[in-house]
Design an enzyme around this catalytic site. Structure first.
Site, short mmCIF file in Angstrom:
data_model
loop_
_atom_site.label_atom_id
_atom_site.label_comp_id
_atom_site.label_asym_id
_atom_site.label_seq_id
_atom_site.Cartn_x
_atom_site.Cartn_y
_atom_site.Cartn_z
N ILE A 11 0.94 -1.26 -0.16
CA ILE A 11 -0.01 -0.02 0.07
C ILE A 11 0.91 1.30 0.01
CG2 ILE A 11 -0.32 0.43 2.46
CD1 ILE A 11 -3.20 0.80 2.15
N SER A 12 2.22 1.13 0.47
CA SER A 12 3.09 2.14 0.58
C SER A 12 3.96 2.66 -0.78
CB SER A 12 3.81 2.09 1.64
OG SER A 12 4.91 2.89 1.64
#
EC number: 5.99.1.4
Length: 213
Positions: A11-12
């Protein structure tokens, strides 16, 4: 040869930037990288923090900065159709691709590209099914064993005091963020600074003021 444990959540965008830059940062250094997917949201909850994308103005800056950093690195990066999103399916897929729950670089790169190179919905079930067919995990990503392995990775990260991704752990030292890669390299090359007083200086500085929450 040093083992570097790379804690990441797909997600990063900073994890994608760091993943791409890591080989160059470690060039010429004998090393082994172990990728450990973790649930960043659980780490934030443990520490009582909001994610960068959960603060409106910080969200805008984060996306602009990562697009600029990718441009500087010559790295493909397209913002997904929705962000943040639920990354559990992707994390479990990556964990399921290895018997020990530590996916190799190829697997991690394909998942990162699924999120950060298409501009599409990263959590879309049909796209996840296609990616799963491509990666052919050796374990059932919906099995209790895979779910427990991801949870164990996350709990291990929290126990080590990690608060964000990407984080790199080598020996007893933690290096957080893609901008910490030069510092990580210096440590692995034996920079004497790490044996001096500065690394532990934080232990001698007290907290002056605490905000009421």
């Amino acid at each position: 040869m040093k083992t570097i444990t790379f804690y990441l959540d797909f997600i990063s965008p900073y994890a994608w930037l760091a993943f791409n830059a890591l080989p160059q940062a470690l060039q010429g250094i004998s090393h082994r990288v172990e990728h450990r997917p973790v649930l960043f949201g659980a780490m934030l909850k443990h520490h009582g923090q909001l994610g960068p994308a959960e603060i409106a103005s910080k969200r805008d800056w984060t996306y602009r900065q990562v697009l600029w950093l990718a441009h500087q690195q010559g790295l493909e990066l397209k913002l997904p159709a929705a962000h943040p999103f639920n990354p559990l399916g992707l994390l479990r897929l990556a964990v399921a691709c290895d018997a020990q729950g530590t996916p190799n670089r190829y697997v991690c790169e394909q998942v990162f590209r699924h999120v950060w190179c298409s501009g599409q919905d990263a959590a879309d079930t049909e796209r996840l099914a296609v990616l799963t067919a491509e990666l052919q995990p050796t374990r059932d990503m919906a099995s209790p064993e895979v779910k427990q392995a991801l949870q164990a990775n996350t709990e291990q990260a929290i126990a080590l005091g990690l608060f964000g991704v990407p984080s790199f752990v080598v020996d007893d030292k933690v290096f957080w963020g893609q901008d910490a890669l030069p510092m990580l390299r210096a440590y692995l090359l034996g920079d004497p600074w790490f044996d001096g007083p500065d690394w532990d200086a934080v232990n001698h500085t007290t907290v002056g003021v605490r905000r009421n929450t």
